[in-house]
Structures are given as C-alpha cells and as structure tokens.
Design a protein around this motif. Structure first.
Motif, PDB file in Angstrom:
ATOM      1  N   LEU A 130       0.827  -1.214   0.000  1.00 33.43           N
ATOM      2  CA  LEU A 130       0.000   0.000   0.000  1.00 33.43           C
ATOM      3  C   LEU A 130       0.857   1.259   0.000  1.00 33.43           C
ATOM      4  N   LEU A 131       2.181   1.069   0.078  1.00 31.74           N
ATOM      5  CA  LEU A 131       3.088   2.229   0.085  1.00 31.74           C
ATOM      6  C   LEU A 131       3.499   2.595  -1.340  1.00 31.74           C
ATOM      7  N   ASP A 132       3.234   1.696  -2.273  1.00 32.80           N
ATOM      8  CA  ASP A 132       3.770   1.877  -3.622  1.00 32.80           C
ATOM      9  C   ASP A 132       3.010   2.898  -4.470  1.00 32.80           C
ATOM     10  N   HIS A 133       3.714   3.458  -5.434  1.00 30.39           N
ATOM     11  CA  HIS A 133       3.120   4.230  -6.529  1.00 30.39           C
ATOM     12  C   HIS A 133       2.183   3.292  -7.285  1.00 30.39           C
ATOM     13  N   ASP A 134       1.111   3.830  -7.826  1.00 28.18           N
ATOM     14  CA  ASP A 134       0.124   2.972  -8.483  1.00 28.18           C
ATOM     15  C   ASP A 134       0.680   2.226  -9.700  1.00 28.18           C
ATOM     16  N   ALA A 135       1.788   2.721 -10.238  1.00 26.75           N
ATOM     17  CA  ALA A 135       2.381   2.054 -11.408  1.00 26.75           C
ATOM     18  C   ALA A 135       2.979   0.697 -11.043  1.00 26.75           C
ATOM     19  N   ASN A 136       3.194   0.456  -9.757  1.00 30.40           N
ATOM     20  CA  ASN A 136       3.654  -0.870  -9.327  1.00 30.40           C
ATOM     21  C   ASN A 136       2.537  -1.590  -8.572  1.00 30.40           C
ATOM     22  N   PHE A 137       1.318  -1.164  -8.827  1.00 26.46           N
ATOM     23  CA  PHE A 137       0.151  -1.755  -8.168  1.00 26.46           C
ATOM     24  C   PHE A 137      -0.888  -2.175  -9.210  1.00 26.46           C
ATOM     25  N   SER A 138      -1.406  -1.192  -9.945  1.00 23.48           N
ATOM     26  CA  SER A 138      -2.487  -1.494 -10.900  1.00 23.48           C
ATOM     27  C   SER A 138      -2.098  -2.499 -11.995  1.00 23.48           C
ATOM     28  N   PRO A 139      -0.874  -2.436 -12.543  1.00 28.05           N
ATOM     29  CA  PRO A 139      -0.547  -3.431 -13.585  1.00 28.05           C
ATOM     30  C   PRO A 139      -0.622  -4.866 -13.063  1.00 28.05           C
ATOM     31  N   LEU A 386      -1.785   6.409  -4.479  1.00 25.75           N
ATOM     32  CA  LEU A 386      -3.199   6.514  -4.110  1.00 25.75           C
ATOM     33  C   LEU A 386      -3.556   5.695  -2.872  1.00 25.75           C
ATOM     34  N   ASN A 387      -3.010   4.473  -2.778  1.00 24.40           N
ATOM     35  CA  ASN A 387      -3.340   3.661  -1.594  1.00 24.40           C
ATOM     36  C   ASN A 387      -2.878   4.352  -0.314  1.00 24.40           C
ATOM     37  N   LEU A 388      -1.748   5.033  -0.410  1.00 29.84           N
ATOM     38  CA  LEU A 388      -1.173   5.710   0.768  1.00 29.84           C
ATOM     39  C   LEU A 388      -2.057   6.878   1.209  1.00 29.84           C
ATOM     40  N   THR A 389      -2.453   7.716   0.255  1.00 27.32           N
ATOM     41  CA  THR A 389      -3.269   8.889   0.646  1.00 27.32           C
ATOM     42  C   THR A 389      -4.648   8.450   1.134  1.00 27.32           C
ATOM     43  N   GLU A 390      -5.150   7.342   0.561  1.00 32.28           N
ATOM     44  CA  GLU A 390      -6.450   6.853   1.034  1.00 32.28           C
ATOM     45  C   GLU A 390      -6.326   6.291   2.447  1.00 32.28           C
ATOM     46  N   GLN A 391      -5.289   5.501   2.648  1.00 27.29           N
ATOM     47  CA  GLN A 391      -5.087   4.880   3.967  1.00 27.29           C
ATOM     48  C   GLN A 391      -4.895   5.952   5.058  1.00 27.29           C
ATOM     49  N   LEU A 392      -4.176   7.019   4.726  1.00 29.10           N
ATOM     50  CA  LEU A 392      -3.922   8.078   5.706  1.00 29.10           C
ATOM     51  C   LEU A 392      -5.079   9.082   5.767  1.00 29.10           C
ATOM     52  N   ASP A 393      -6.096   8.818   4.966  1.00 30.04           N
ATOM     53  CA  ASP A 393      -7.306   9.648   4.933  1.00 30.04           C
ATOM     54  C   ASP A 393      -7.015  11.110   4.572  1.00 30.04           C
ATOM     55  N   VAL A 394      -6.068  11.307   3.678  1.00 26.40           N
ATOM     56  CA  VAL A 394      -5.808  12.679   3.208  1.00 26.40           C
ATOM     57  C   VAL A 394      -6.237  12.836   1.739  1.00 26.40           C
ATOM     58  N   GLU A 395      -6.674  11.732   1.127  1.00 19.49           N
ATOM     59  CA  GLU A 395      -7.067  11.809  -0.290  1.00 19.49           C
ATOM     60  C   GLU A 395      -8.216  12.804  -0.462  1.00 19.49           C
ATOM     61  N   ARG A 396      -9.185  12.761   0.438  1.00 26.36           N
ATOM     62  CA  ARG A 396     -10.351  13.654   0.308  1.00 26.36           C
ATOM     63  C   ARG A 396      -9.993  15.087   0.715  1.00 26.36           C
ATOM     64  N   LEU A 397      -8.783  15.285   1.245  1.00 28.49           N
ATOM     65  CA  LEU A 397      -8.376  16.620   1.722  1.00 28.49           C
ATOM     66  C   LEU A 397      -7.305  17.240   0.828  1.00 28.49           C
ATOM     67  N   GLY A 398      -7.125  16.669  -0.352  1.00 27.20           N
ATOM     68  CA  GLY A 398      -6.144  17.254  -1.280  1.00 27.20           C
ATOM     69  C   GLY A 398      -4.754  16.660  -1.167  1.00 27.20           C
ATOM     70  N   GLY A 399      -4.635  15.539  -0.430  1.00 26.64           N
ATOM     71  CA  GLY A 399      -3.326  14.854  -0.357  1.00 26.64           C
ATOM     72  C   GLY A 399      -2.324  15.618   0.496  1.00 26.64           C
ATOM     73  N   PHE A 400      -1.106  15.652   0.022  1.00 29.63           N
ATOM     74  CA  PHE A 400      -0.025  16.349   0.743  1.00 29.63           C
ATOM     75  C   PHE A 400       0.560  17.445  -0.134  1.00 29.63           C
ATOM     76  N   LEU A 401       1.327  18.317   0.517  1.00 31.39           N
ATOM     77  CA  LEU A 401       2.283  19.158  -0.213  1.00 31.39           C
ATOM     78  C   LEU A 401       3.581  18.358  -0.235  1.00 31.39           C
ATOM     79  N   ARG A 402       4.149  18.169  -1.433  1.00 25.23           N
ATOM     80  CA  ARG A 402       5.412  17.418  -1.510  1.00 25.23           C
ATOM     81  C   ARG A 402       6.557  18.334  -1.913  1.00 25.23           C
ATOM     82  N   ILE A 403       7.608  18.300  -1.096  1.00 25.41           N
ATOM     83  CA  ILE A 403       8.823  19.071  -1.364  1.00 25.41           C
ATOM     84  C   ILE A 403       9.923  18.043  -1.616  1.00 25.41           C
ATOM     85  N   GLY A 404      10.510  18.066  -2.792  1.00 30.12           N
ATOM     86  CA  GLY A 404      11.514  17.055  -3.124  1.00 30.12           C
ATOM     87  C   GLY A 404      12.847  17.700  -3.451  1.00 30.12           C
TER      88      GLY A 404
END
Ligand SMILES: Cc1ncc(COP(=O)(O)O)c(C=O)c1O
Length: 426
Positions: A130-139, A386-404
């Motif tokens: 559930l930590l993965d990017h969807d590209a290593n999940f949906s396929p 997506l699994n991560l933001t859903e699990q952390l319940d931030v998907e409905r709140l716009g996710g995170f701000l990501r600084i890389g």
C-alpha cells in the motif's frame, strides 16, 4: 533570464562541486515573477544538464534514422543505442542485454505484467504494498481478471514504513511475484528491498522492484540485490523522459512478450516493440556520462564507469543528507505542520529527501500555488501513491504538499523555502 549569484550556489564543503553542478543545468538560472526558480519537484521529474539537451539535439540533427539499415546514420543509431544500453547496465550493475528501454516505467510494467500474467491463473498470488506508486500496483492488480489473488502489505501509519511482518506473512507457497518500491515517491521511505527479495526468493516467487524514486538518491546494484526485475525512469535522474527495465537474462529469454513477428526474438530486443525514442536514448547515454563525470570529479582515483557512478552517489548523498537534516528541523518548527514519514534523525538513512506535509488551515494546493508564485516549485495531491493517501485519509483533503530535493538544490534554497512557508502560514 535570472543569473543566480555565486554565493547562492555553493554550500558547505562537500565532494560535490555545487557551483559546477548548477552551471550545467540551464533551467536553474531562470526566474518567475522576479523570483529565482527553485526546483523542488524532482520526484515528479528532474531538470537536465546541457549535455543531455545537446545529445538529443545532435542526434536529431545528424543521425536521425531507424535501426538496422545498411547506411551510415542507421548504423550510428544502432551503435548509439548499444552504448546507451551499456551505460545503463553500469548504472544498475548488470549486463547490457538485460537492459530494456521503453516509454516510461508504467508502460514497461504493464507489458511485463501481461507477459508474466500469461502463465498465471486461479490459485496463484501476487503480493503488493500500500506504500507503492500505483504504477507498481495497478498493472499487477489487473491480473485479477485471470483469477490471480492479490495480497496487499500494510504500512505503519506512524512513520510510513512498510510492515515487514505483514509482508513476510503475506508471502507463501502460492506467491508468484512480489512487487515493491525501493523508495516511496510520496513520503520518501526507503524500503528494505534486499530483505523483500530474499523473502520472495525463499518462497520461489519473482521480485519486481520499482526504483523510480530511489534512483536519483542512492546506488542501485541489481546483482547484489539479486532481484528478478527492477524498473526506473531516466527523467527522474537528470535524463530524458523514458523508462528502463532490468530483467534477469533467464526471465527475458523464457517469458513470452506480446510482439510483432518480424521484430527480433533475441533479448533485449524482443521486449522493445516498434520504434523507440532514439533521441531520448542518446540523452540517456549523456545522462550516464553526467553521472560518471560527477563521480570522477568527486573521486579522481576511480577507474571504471561503475565506480565513478558510485562515487557520484556518495557525493550526492553527503550533500542531500545535510539539506535533509536542515529541512526536517525547519519543517517541524512550523506551527500546525505535520510531516508524514520518518522524522527521527537516527533513521534518516531510511529515507530520501522527499517530504510530504500538511499544514492546518491550508490545503496542499493553496500552499503549492503560493509557493509557486514565489518561485518554489513543489507538488500537491497524491502523486499516484493513491493507496497511501487513502489509507492516511488525506485523499479527500487534497493529499499532501510534496517538497523534493535533488542534488542541484542548495542549503540556501532550503532556508528560503522554509522562510517562505513560515511567511505563508503566518
Ligand atoms: C515511485 C514511482 N514509480 C513509478 C512511477 C511512474 O513512472 P513513469 O512516469 O516512468 O511511468 C513514478 C512516477 O512518478 C514514481 O514516482
């Protein structure tokens, strides 16, 4: 064009010559609304050095041709692709015929899941996280239509690390493949992929590693890992928009790709369909040249290209680590800010300099927009984790701000970003 003053470009002394590094990336000298552009969007795609731009333009200007023709520019194209393949083989530590080029990691992974899925059916299991990017999940999840059972591994919500006990429990005698990310593109966690590969192997399952987020930050050694497949995307480590797949020779030979009849059946060509993006492959060779040169400057005694790439990683890691420490300390001091992922300095070796935050009273989109107006390019949302933001319940709140952070960022940019965030949240 805005030229950044030299004092802004350098940081405390490291093996990385930051002034020289930054001078090679033309985009870093730009400005927006009178502010210098600060690229903190590396996890979405990094900037490219001039030599990559030149290689792409030069290929199109002088050698633009299809492969396999009995004339000079076609032969030059064949030679150039072989050189790029062998450069990527050194980047990942494998043989050149184990390197497959493709449009991006997602497309390569769908192709590989279809090929592997040909041999799977009811009773077979695939382990995903559930930590993965969807590209290593949906396929892989798509193989449910063949009757394959998908088992998903949890992560700890406290620090966004993979639950290795759960992973070990989910792998069993029916497991055919374990797909896991080397590092999370959302929260930066570096997974213990060596252990995941070991557990998969012990169960007789294949391992498929998504190294897209990890590749700009740490050295990859597919031989030492002993993984079956590993994928990355060159546009995340200063190259052009393409994907690269490593597959163990035995698998690339044995598995059956969906392919057209006249194309080669030898590896790696049987996994590359139609005409590839030759100009970008020329850019990939130049990208590995960039890594090599960085390493040779940091450690002049190195001999091989592989050793130079490892030296570049060492120098990059040293610089990124200092920025990571400053960034986390600064972020945690901002009132109302929640940092997702590892924040304990004793465990910084287990994370990349990629930070997912939320700040009370501000949506991630609002923060990214305000930062963007000030010249800081960050991201908001779920970045397909997506699994991560859903699990952390931030998907409905716009996710995170990501600084890389990437190696071309500076300590001064980190300080200025923190000051801008403090000013925005008042
Ligand atoms: C961790 C991770 N995996 C996979 C992908 C997908 O890569 P690509 O755009 O090459 O398909 C990304 C892209 O952001 C990523 O960050």
């Amino acid at each position: 064009m805005f030229a950044m003053p030299i004092a802004e470009q350098t940081s405390a002394s490291t093996a990385l010559d930051l002034t020289r590094v930054r001078a090679q990336f033309p985009s870093l000298a730009q400005a927006v609304h009178g502010h210098p552009m600060v690229f903190l969007d590396g996890p979405g795609g990094t900037q490219v050095p001039q030599r990559v731009i030149d290689a792409i333009a030069d290929y199109l200007a002088r050698n633009n041709a299809n492969t396999g023709g009995a004339y000079q520019t076609s032969r030059n194209t064949d030679r150039m692709i072989a050189e790029a393949r062998s450069a990527m083989a050194d980047f990942l530590n494998c043989d050149a015929d184990e390197i497959v080029f493709g449009p991006n990691m997602t497309t390569l992974t769908f192709a590989m899941s279809r090929a592997i899925g040909r041999e799977l059916g009811p009773g077979d299991e695939i382990v995903l996280t559930l930590l993965d990017h969807d590209a290593n999940f949906s396929p892989w999840k798509a193989l449910e239509e063949k009757g394959v059972t998908i088992r998903t591994v949890k992560f700890s919500e406290a620090d966004c690390t993979l639950d290795m006990h759960d992973l070990a429990a989910k792998i069993g005698s029916r497991t055919r493949l374990v797909a896991v990310g080397y590092a999370s593109n959302a929260v930066g966690t570096i997974n213990n992929v060596a252990e995941v590969v070991r557990l998969a192997r012990q169960a007789g399952a294949l391992s498929y590693i998504d190294a897209v987020h990890y590749a700009p930050h740490g050295p990859i050694d597919v031989r030492a890992l002993d993984c079956d497949f590993l994928v990355c995307s060159t546009y995340k480590f200063f190259g052009p928009h393409m994907g690269v797949l490593y597959g163990k020779r035995e698998h690339l030979k044995r598995l059956h790709p969906y392919k057209v009849r006249p194309s080669h059946d030898d590896i790696p060509y049987r996994w590359e369909w139609g005409t590839l993006n030759h100009e970008c492959i020329a850019g990939i060779k130049a990208c590995v040249d960039y890594w090599e040169e960085l390493g040779r400057r940091a450690r002049p005694m190195v001999t091989t290209r592989r050793a130079a790439i490892l030296a570049a990683h060492e120098a990059i890691h040293e610089h990124e680590r200092k920025m990571l420490e400053k960034m986390i300390a600064g972020l945690l001091a901002i009132p109302g800010l929640k940092l997702y992922g590892i924040s304990d300095p004793r465990r910084f070796d287990n994370r990349c300099p990629t930070f997912a935050v939320r700040i009370a009273g501000h949506t991630p989109l609002e923060l990214a927009t305000k930062l963007g107006e000030r010249g800081f390019f960050t991201w908001d949302g779920n970045y397909y984790a997506l699994n991560l933001t859903e699990q952390l319940d931030v998907e409905r709140l716009g996710g995170f701000l990501r600084i890389g952070l990437a190696h071309y960022n500076t300590m001064q940019e980190v300080e200025r970003l923190l000051a801008a965030l403090r000013e925005i949240v008042g």
